[in-house]
Design an enzyme around this catalytic site. Structure first.
Site, PDB file in Angstrom:
ATOM      1  N   ASP A   1       0.853  -1.087  -0.011  1.00 37.38           N
ATOM      2  CA  ASP A   1      -0.099  -0.096  -0.043  1.00 37.38           C
ATOM      3  C   ASP A   1       0.913   1.233   0.048  1.00 37.38           C
ATOM      4  O   ASP A   1       1.550   1.515   1.046  1.00 37.38           O
ATOM      5  CB  ASP A   1      -0.593   0.029   1.349  1.00 37.38           C
ATOM      6  CG  ASP A   1      -1.927   1.110   1.190  1.00 37.38           C
ATOM      7  OD1 ASP A   1      -1.652   1.934   0.260  1.00 37.38           O
ATOM      8  OD2 ASP A   1      -2.848   0.900   1.956  1.00 37.38           O
TER       9      ASP A   1
ATOM     10  N   ILE B   1       0.330   4.303   0.077  1.00 38.14           N
ATOM     11  CA  ILE B   1      -0.004   5.428   0.869  1.00 38.14           C
ATOM     12  C   ILE B   1      -1.323   4.977   1.586  1.00 38.14           C
ATOM     13  O   ILE B   1      -2.487   4.738   0.895  1.00 38.14           O
ATOM     14  CB  ILE B   1      -0.645   6.853   0.197  1.00 38.14           C
ATOM     15  CG1 ILE B   1       0.667   7.313  -0.557  1.00 38.14           C
ATOM     16  CG2 ILE B   1      -0.768   7.840   1.382  1.00 38.14           C
ATOM     17  CD1 ILE B   1       0.426   8.756  -1.036  1.00 38.14           C
TER      18      ILE B   1
END
Ligand code: IPD
Ligand code: CA
Length: 274
Positions: free
Chosen positions: A90, A92
């Protein structure tokens, strides 16, 4: 095939810190925001840039490794977990926070080998918070060992839950129900806006329990191993074993608290990642 997990960890930690510089430089800039699965599920050019930076750099060191990335998946890459070393990324976590300049954001990266999680890295480059774990080697916050609080009952717990980025009426109803049920029972309720940071805070002992239904493998892969290596428990909110592709998680500072939360919260079944 023998895997040099020390090398994987050191290399990807360096890459994560480099990628963090991009986020740190852009957090209070104006960003180009696009929507994905709902009107409040955002992606910015920085999310895409950071994911590409991380994947390209890992590939240059380990060309055989595989990836499951939030933004590549949004662009249509199929989510397939094999026995190959697979980095679940991920770029952000907390994109809504990032868009608003609220600095509770992080890069979240987990490594699975033979479908077992070996490495977890959660890094907030704005607040300089680094959470790491390796299988069997404990969990760390800015290089110091961490441990869950050990709290056993909801009545003594500080809990985290999220409002999520879905506008599905059934999902929103369940979230509201769970706020109503839990806030009179617990010491308090918090919502930081990043699934990975919630899990990291359970590992740190600051939050005693967290659950969410309607998230993704990249939100949870690193947090799962960091919580378990800190002595915590990670299960499915229904009480079944945790399933990384199920879109839901419940983690807590003890088995007792995990089971009590599981028996107390209303359930919602999101779509799976695979
Ligand atoms: C979101 C965050 C948030 C959670 C959402 C996720 P993103 O991830 O983890 O806390 O409630 O469900 O989608 O979109 O910021 O990477
Ligand atoms: Ca995320």
């Amino acid at each position: 095939m023998a895997h040099n997990l020390d090398k994987y960890f050191e290399t990807v930690l360096k890459i994560t810190k480099e990628a963090g510089k991009i986020i740190r430089q852009r957090i209070w800039d104006v960003k180009t925001v696009q929507t994905k699965s709902s009107a409040i599920d955002f992606v910015t050019e920085v999310d895409q840039q950071v994911e590409k930076f991380i994947i390209d750099d890992i590939t240059s060191h380990f060309p055989d490794h595989k990836f499951i990335g939030e933004e590549s998946s949004a662009e249509g890459h199929k989510i397939t977990l094999t026995d190959d070393p697979t980095w679940i990324i991920d770029p952000i976590d907390g994109t809504m926070n990032f868009v608003h300049g609220y600095p509770n954001i992080c890069i979240s990266i987990g490594l699975l080998v033979n479908k077992v999680t070996e490495i977890g890295i959660i890094y907030n480059p704005v607040l300089e918070q680094l959470f790491t774990a390796r299988k069997g080697q404990g969990a760390f916050y800015n290089d110091k060992p961490i441990h869950v609080s050990g709290k056993k009952v909801i009545s003594e717990a500080l809990l985290a839950m999220e409002f999520g980025s879905s506008r599905d009426p059934e999902k929103m109803r369940v979230v509201q129900e769970n706020v109503k049920i839990l806030y009179p029972l617990a010491h308090g309720m918090r919502s930081v806006g990043s699934a990975a940071l919630n899990m990291a805070n359970v590992a740190l002992g600051g939050i005693d329990g967290y659950f969410e239904m309607g998230i993704h493998a990249w939100d949870m892969a690193a947090g799962d191993i960091i919580v378990r290596e800190a002595g915590g428990v990670v299960i499915d909110p229904t009480g079944s074993p945790f399933d990384l592709m199920s879109g839901k998680v419940l983690c807590a500072a003890s088995l007792e608290l995990a089971q009590q939360l599981s028996a107390t919260v209303k359930q919602y079944t999101p779509s799976r990642d695979n």
